[in-house]
Design an enzyme around this catalytic site. Sequence first.
Site, mmCIF file in Angstrom:
data_model
loop_
_atom_site.group_PDB
_atom_site.id
_atom_site.type_symbol
_atom_site.label_atom_id
_atom_site.label_comp_id
_atom_site.label_asym_id
_atom_site.label_seq_id
_atom_site.Cartn_x
_atom_site.Cartn_y
_atom_site.Cartn_z
ATOM 1 N N SER A 17 64.941 -4.093 -24.614
ATOM 2 C CA SER A 17 65.214 -5.902 -25.591
ATOM 3 C C SER A 17 65.186 -7.138 -25.470
ATOM 4 O O SER A 17 64.782 -8.108 -25.733
ATOM 5 C CB SER A 17 65.383 -4.889 -26.932
ATOM 6 O OG SER A 17 64.515 -3.737 -27.604
ATOM 7 N N ARG A 40 70.725 -11.551 -30.563
ATOM 8 C CA ARG A 40 71.268 -10.095 -31.265
ATOM 9 C C ARG A 40 70.255 -10.321 -33.049
ATOM 10 O O ARG A 40 70.116 -9.659 -33.805
ATOM 11 C CB ARG A 40 72.879 -10.443 -31.943
ATOM 12 C CG ARG A 40 73.214 -8.877 -32.435
ATOM 13 C CD ARG A 40 74.567 -8.410 -32.008
ATOM 14 N NE ARG A 40 74.532 -8.119 -30.501
ATOM 15 C CZ ARG A 40 73.465 -6.621 -29.694
ATOM 16 N NH1 ARG A 40 73.484 -6.046 -30.464
ATOM 17 N NH2 ARG A 40 73.960 -7.065 -29.180
ATOM 18 N N HIS A 43 67.169 -9.981 -32.011
ATOM 19 C CA HIS A 43 67.113 -8.190 -31.130
ATOM 20 C C HIS A 43 67.085 -7.161 -33.213
ATOM 21 O O HIS A 43 66.296 -6.974 -33.374
ATOM 22 C CB HIS A 43 67.896 -7.651 -30.764
ATOM 23 C CG HIS A 43 68.478 -6.656 -30.570
ATOM 24 N ND1 HIS A 43 69.338 -5.557 -30.339
ATOM 25 C CD2 HIS A 43 67.469 -5.551 -29.793
ATOM 26 C CE1 HIS A 43 68.817 -4.744 -30.654
ATOM 27 N NE2 HIS A 43 67.853 -4.108 -29.823
#
Length: 211
Positions: A17, A40, A43
Amino acid sequence: MLNELEQVKPADIEKRSFEIITEELGDTKLIPGTEPIVKRCIHTSADFDYADHLAFSDNVVERALQAVREGASIVTDTQMVKAGINKKRLAQYGGEVHCFMSDEDVAQAACENGTTRAAACMDKAAELFRDRKLIFAIGNAPTALVRLYELIQEGRIRPELIIAVPVGFVNVVQSKELILTLQDTPYIVARGRKGGSNIAACICNALLYMM
């Protein structure tokens, strides 16, 4: 359709990812040192707008990591943020995660003062942890940010970091802009309406994983 699925081992899904995120960011310029936080957030949300909308005060990452090393605790405005933070990793440095939203004294104070529980939580944190290093992770309540701003202006609290990422429509943008005016308080702010408890937790975790 099935033959179009990318074959990735369960243990490698997160790694893959982040590779995709890096590829799709391409030449997007990120502030050096903030890349793990931005990635992040993307994500967590699958929203690449965070590459442009996250605002960082000067040297905020270094200051936040130092605060964690020195045992800073995290105060949140929702149980969801608290649940999402890696408390085991934070505890390695002596920190804890606190959320006072369900406390009876907070509910009573909010009723007596005509404020939200989130604002009353900030008052409780200021009173309870006068001599502790604190990071505030706000993912839901703009009133918590407004109260934090007031407490800082009154000299009653000096946060090591404010993560200001509430989501919504009423006073959300305005409360975030208040935090952006603070001169001596480190902040990470998601400009605009986007954010949420998941984003607040993931920023905390991004910092913890950078330790």
